[in-house]
Design a protein around this motif. Structure first.
Motif, PDB file in Angstrom:
ATOM      1  N   GLU A 173       0.813  -1.068  -0.035  1.00 17.69           N
ATOM      2  CA  GLU A 173      -0.021   0.011   0.046  1.00 17.69           C
ATOM      3  C   GLU A 173       0.940   1.083   0.209  1.00 17.69           C
ATOM      4  OE1 GLU A 173      -3.625   1.934   2.903  1.00 17.69           O
ATOM      5  OE2 GLU A 173      -2.483   0.264   3.208  1.00 17.69           O
ATOM      6  N   ILE A 174       1.905   1.166   0.797  1.00 16.76           N
ATOM      7  CA  ILE A 174       2.914   2.393   0.818  1.00 16.76           C
ATOM      8  C   ILE A 174       4.112   1.778   0.392  1.00 16.76           C
ATOM      9  CG2 ILE A 174       3.871   3.946   2.500  1.00 16.76           C
ATOM     10  CD1 ILE A 174       1.861   3.595   4.421  1.00 16.76           C
ATOM     11  N   PRO A 175       4.411   2.479  -0.963  1.00 15.25           N
ATOM     12  CA  PRO A 175       5.697   2.039  -1.773  1.00 15.25           C
ATOM     13  C   PRO A 175       6.941   2.589  -1.072  1.00 15.25           C
ATOM     14  CG  PRO A 175       4.637   3.691  -3.021  1.00 15.25           C
ATOM     15  CD  PRO A 175       3.619   3.438  -1.735  1.00 15.25           C
ATOM     16  N   SER A 176       8.040   1.796  -1.054  1.00 10.55           N
ATOM     17  CA  SER A 176       9.305   2.090  -0.529  1.00 10.55           C
ATOM     18  C   SER A 176      10.225   2.121  -1.515  1.00 10.55           C
ATOM     19  CB  SER A 176       9.637   1.522   0.804  1.00 10.55           C
ATOM     20  OG  SER A 176      10.975   1.773   1.442  1.00 10.55           O
ATOM     21  N   MET A 177      11.037   3.190  -1.745  1.00 14.53           N
ATOM     22  CA  MET A 177      12.265   2.959  -2.874  1.00 14.53           C
ATOM     23  C   MET A 177      13.527   3.228  -2.063  1.00 14.53           C
ATOM     24  SD  MET A 177      10.330   3.076  -6.165  1.00 14.53           S
ATOM     25  CE  MET A 177       9.362   1.982  -4.949  1.00 14.53           C
ATOM     26  N   PHE A 178      14.458   2.681  -3.062  1.00 15.43           N
ATOM     27  CA  PHE A 178      15.853   3.132  -2.478  1.00 15.43           C
ATOM     28  C   PHE A 178      16.151   4.417  -3.201  1.00 15.43           C
ATOM     29  CE2 PHE A 178      16.190  -1.726  -3.290  1.00 15.43           C
ATOM     30  CZ  PHE A 178      16.416  -1.989  -1.916  1.00 15.43           C
ATOM     31  N   GLU A 179      16.643   5.132  -2.144  1.00 15.16           N
ATOM     32  CA  GLU A 179      16.824   6.741  -2.341  1.00 15.16           C
ATOM     33  C   GLU A 179      17.699   6.912  -3.567  1.00 15.16           C
ATOM     34  OE1 GLU A 179      17.457   9.063   1.001  1.00 15.16           O
ATOM     35  OE2 GLU A 179      15.526   8.584   1.762  1.00 15.16           O
ATOM     36  N   LEU A 231      15.867   9.474  -9.531  1.00 16.31           N
ATOM     37  CA  LEU A 231      16.078   8.645  -8.282  1.00 16.31           C
ATOM     38  C   LEU A 231      15.093   8.534  -7.395  1.00 16.31           C
ATOM     39  CD1 LEU A 231      19.412  10.606  -7.247  1.00 16.31           C
ATOM     40  CD2 LEU A 231      19.347   8.137  -8.157  1.00 16.31           C
ATOM     41  N   GLY A 232      15.008   7.384  -6.493  1.00 18.69           N
ATOM     42  CA  GLY A 232      13.978   7.086  -5.854  1.00 18.69           C
ATOM     43  C   GLY A 232      13.534   8.259  -4.965  1.00 18.69           C
ATOM     44  N   ASN A 233      14.430   9.149  -4.463  1.00 20.09           N
ATOM     45  CA  ASN A 233      14.054  10.335  -3.445  1.00 20.09           C
ATOM     46  C   ASN A 233      13.501  11.505  -4.374  1.00 20.09           C
ATOM     47  OD1 ASN A 233      16.356  11.248  -4.642  1.00 20.09           O
ATOM     48  ND2 ASN A 233      17.383  11.197  -2.502  1.00 20.09           N
ATOM     49  N   GLU A 234      13.396  11.278  -5.570  1.00 19.51           N
ATOM     50  CA  GLU A 234      12.736  12.346  -6.350  1.00 19.51           C
ATOM     51  C   GLU A 234      11.412  12.000  -7.014  1.00 19.51           C
ATOM     52  OE1 GLU A 234      17.032  13.791  -8.377  1.00 19.51           O
ATOM     53  OE2 GLU A 234      15.724  12.422  -9.504  1.00 19.51           O
ATOM     54  N   LEU A 235      10.871  10.789  -6.576  1.00 19.61           N
ATOM     55  CA  LEU A 235       9.329  10.422  -7.053  1.00 19.61           C
ATOM     56  C   LEU A 235       8.470  10.864  -6.139  1.00 19.61           C
ATOM     57  CD1 LEU A 235      10.532   6.802  -8.029  1.00 19.61           C
ATOM     58  CD2 LEU A 235      10.730   8.786  -9.376  1.00 19.61           C
ATOM     59  N   SER A 236       7.197  11.216  -6.709  1.00 17.14           N
ATOM     60  CA  SER A 236       6.081  11.530  -6.052  1.00 17.14           C
ATOM     61  C   SER A 236       5.545  10.075  -5.474  1.00 17.14           C
ATOM     62  CB  SER A 236       5.270  12.177  -6.822  1.00 17.14           C
ATOM     63  OG  SER A 236       4.754  11.280  -7.936  1.00 17.14           O
ATOM     64  N   LYS A 237       4.437  10.035  -4.843  1.00 20.84           N
ATOM     65  CA  LYS A 237       3.859   8.871  -4.328  1.00 20.84           C
ATOM     66  C   LYS A 237       3.455   8.139  -5.321  1.00 20.84           C
ATOM     67  CE  LYS A 237       0.983   6.321  -1.384  1.00 20.84           C
ATOM     68  NZ  LYS A 237       0.208   5.673  -2.332  1.00 20.84           N
ATOM     69  N   GLY A 238       2.763   8.737  -6.381  1.00 21.32           N
ATOM     70  CA  GLY A 238       2.035   8.116  -7.552  1.00 21.32           C
ATOM     71  C   GLY A 238       3.105   7.251  -8.375  1.00 21.32           C
ATOM     72  N   MET A 279       6.091   6.304  -7.246  1.00 20.66           N
ATOM     73  CA  MET A 279       6.532   5.271  -6.564  1.00 20.66           C
ATOM     74  C   MET A 279       5.645   4.139  -6.900  1.00 20.66           C
ATOM     75  SD  MET A 279       8.465   6.617  -2.961  1.00 20.66           S
ATOM     76  CE  MET A 279       7.045   7.590  -2.507  1.00 20.66           C
ATOM     77  N   GLN A 280       4.519   4.318  -6.676  1.00 16.92           N
ATOM     78  CA  GLN A 280       3.417   3.445  -6.851  1.00 16.92           C
ATOM     79  C   GLN A 280       3.524   2.531  -8.142  1.00 16.92           C
ATOM     80  OE1 GLN A 280       1.807   2.120  -4.511  1.00 16.92           O
ATOM     81  NE2 GLN A 280      -0.229   1.505  -5.242  1.00 16.92           N
ATOM     82  N   LYS A 281       3.571   3.308  -9.194  1.00 22.53           N
ATOM     83  CA  LYS A 281       3.856   2.816 -10.518  1.00 22.53           C
ATOM     84  C   LYS A 281       5.210   1.988 -10.608  1.00 22.53           C
ATOM     85  CE  LYS A 281       1.448   6.823 -13.174  1.00 22.53           C
ATOM     86  NZ  LYS A 281       1.632   7.697 -13.789  1.00 22.53           N
ATOM     87  N   VAL A 282       6.141   2.692 -10.153  1.00 21.57           N
ATOM     88  CA  VAL A 282       7.662   1.774 -10.164  1.00 21.57           C
ATOM     89  C   VAL A 282       7.430   0.677  -9.378  1.00 21.57           C
ATOM     90  CG1 VAL A 282      10.084   1.656  -9.326  1.00 21.57           C
ATOM     91  CG2 VAL A 282       9.013   3.901 -10.307  1.00 21.57           C
ATOM     92  N   SER A 283       6.550   0.383  -8.158  1.00 23.73           N
ATOM     93  CA  SER A 283       6.486  -0.618  -7.659  1.00 23.73           C
ATOM     94  C   SER A 283       5.539  -1.708  -8.247  1.00 23.73           C
ATOM     95  CB  SER A 283       5.570  -0.498  -6.439  1.00 23.73           C
ATOM     96  OG  SER A 283       5.492  -1.285  -5.141  1.00 23.73           O
ATOM     97  N   ILE A 284       4.621  -1.305  -9.057  1.00 20.60           N
ATOM     98  CA  ILE A 284       3.738  -2.246  -9.824  1.00 20.60           C
ATOM     99  C   ILE A 284       4.679  -2.778 -11.084  1.00 20.60           C
ATOM    100  CG2 ILE A 284       2.009  -2.335 -11.513  1.00 20.60           C
ATOM    101  CD1 ILE A 284       0.654   0.057  -9.683  1.00 20.60           C
ATOM    102  N   CYS A 285       5.590  -2.081 -11.716  1.00 23.06           N
ATOM    103  CA  CYS A 285       6.659  -2.510 -12.533  1.00 23.06           C
ATOM    104  C   CYS A 285       7.438  -3.451 -12.252  1.00 23.06           C
ATOM    105  CB  CYS A 285       7.257  -1.149 -13.513  1.00 23.06           C
ATOM    106  SG  CYS A 285       6.300  -0.194 -14.543  1.00 23.06           S
ATOM    107  N   CYS A 286       8.080  -3.114 -10.902  1.00 22.84           N
ATOM    108  CA  CYS A 286       9.061  -4.034 -10.381  1.00 22.84           C
ATOM    109  C   CYS A 286       8.234  -5.602 -10.008  1.00 22.84           C
ATOM    110  CB  CYS A 286       9.518  -3.433  -8.846  1.00 22.84           C
ATOM    111  SG  CYS A 286      10.852  -2.303  -9.014  1.00 22.84           S
ATOM    112  N   ALA A 287       6.931  -5.336  -9.644  1.00 23.40           N
ATOM    113  CA  ALA A 287       6.129  -6.618  -9.150  1.00 23.40           C
ATOM    114  C   ALA A 287       6.135  -7.493 -10.599  1.00 23.40           C
ATOM    115  CB  ALA A 287       5.106  -6.423  -8.600  1.00 23.40           C
ATOM    116  N   LEU A 288       5.635  -6.740 -11.589  1.00 22.41           N
ATOM    117  CA  LEU A 288       5.317  -7.456 -12.837  1.00 22.41           C
ATOM    118  C   LEU A 288       6.767  -7.947 -13.335  1.00 22.41           C
ATOM    119  CD1 LEU A 288       2.978  -4.728 -14.486  1.00 22.41           C
ATOM    120  CD2 LEU A 288       2.406  -6.961 -13.451  1.00 22.41           C
ATOM    121  N   ALA A 289       7.824  -7.271 -13.316  1.00 16.75           N
ATOM    122  CA  ALA A 289       9.195  -7.878 -13.833  1.00 16.75           C
ATOM    123  C   ALA A 289       9.549  -9.195 -13.165  1.00 16.75           C
ATOM    124  CB  ALA A 289      10.434  -6.903 -13.247  1.00 16.75           C
TER     125      ALA A 289
END
Length: 236
Positions: free
Chosen positions: A78-84, A124-131, A133-143
């Motif tokens: 629900e709350i994505p977490s990125m490597f900064e 970079l991860g620390n430059e991303l908005s919540k939305g 980050m959510q999209k990146v999280s989805i792409c990572c899961a699909l990968a």
């Protein structure tokens, strides 16, 4: 397939989940619903391997605690977490290597384009908005190219186009025989996606419906038949 058998989890003396059982076969979309405090998030975290629990969770008939099962499973929190310090593209590359995935560069490019991230690959991860980050999280899961995927409130924070794309992705995964579990309080977002629903209340599954057996009733009607009124903000 995803199989939950006698799943229980306590926090001290508080029993958050009490001998829960449910099953989602290959190629079906299950939705996990419930009012605040029902235990929904606890189940999600147990499936994702974030909490200790008693009982059994099976991924494709393999114990979820094993490395073999984890390689078949993907999770969008629900709350994505990125490597900064990693870029968008490096996040996906990290997942590809960690899971030894056979996802191709062309498939990654298509995913990034689909979720409007193709021009943001170097952010970079620390430059991303919540939305984002959510999209990146989805792409990572699909990968991962999973056999079972868990989506926890996946549409919160997404723009309308991304919501539309994610719904199409869920349908495509189902057609490919992937087992999908969506935990959400946004009933309207899964109205045309679900095959089976599980409703939680006070640490138990109080009922389930198969869409084929639901007749003309929509998801809202089925849910409120079981639970009555409920809160829509927060969860536990």
């Amino acid at each position: 397939m995803l199989e939950i058998q006698d799943l229980s989890k306590s926090y001290g003396k508080y029993l958050a989940v009490d001998k829960v059982n449910f099953f989602i076969p290959d190629g079906q979309v299950g939705v996990l619903l419930g009012p605040n405090g029902a235990g929904k998030s606890t189940i999600i975290k147990c499936i994702a391997g974030l909490l200790r629990y008693t009982g059994r969770i099976g991924i494709q008939a393999i114990d979820a605690k094993t490395l073999e099962a984890k390689r078949l499973f993907a999770y969008v929190p629900e709350i994505p977490s990125m490597f900064e310090a990693l870029t968008v593209r490096e996040h996906i590359e990290y997942i590809r290597r960690a899971y030894n995935s056979n996802v191709t560069d062309e498939e990654i490019e298509a995913m990034l384009s689909r979720f409007d991230l193709d021009d943001k690959q170097d952010k970079l991860g620390n430059e991303l908005s919540k939305g984002m980050m959510q999209k990146v999280s989805i792409c990572c899961a699909l990968a991962v190219k999973p056999k079972v995927i868990l989506l926890d409130e996946p549409m919160v924070g997404l723009d309308p186009k991304a919501i539309k794309e994610l719904k199409e992705v869920v349908k495509e995964l189902r057609d490919q025989g992937v087992t999908v579990l969506i935990s959400t309080h946004m009933l309207e977002m899964v109205e045309n996606l679900w095959d089976v629903m599980f409703v939680m209340e006070k640490s138990h599954i109080i009922g389930s419906y198969n869409k084929a057996e639901a007749g003309e009733k929509d998801l809202d009607d089925l849910f409120f038949e079981m639970t009555g009124s409920w809160e829509t903000d927060g969860d536990s």
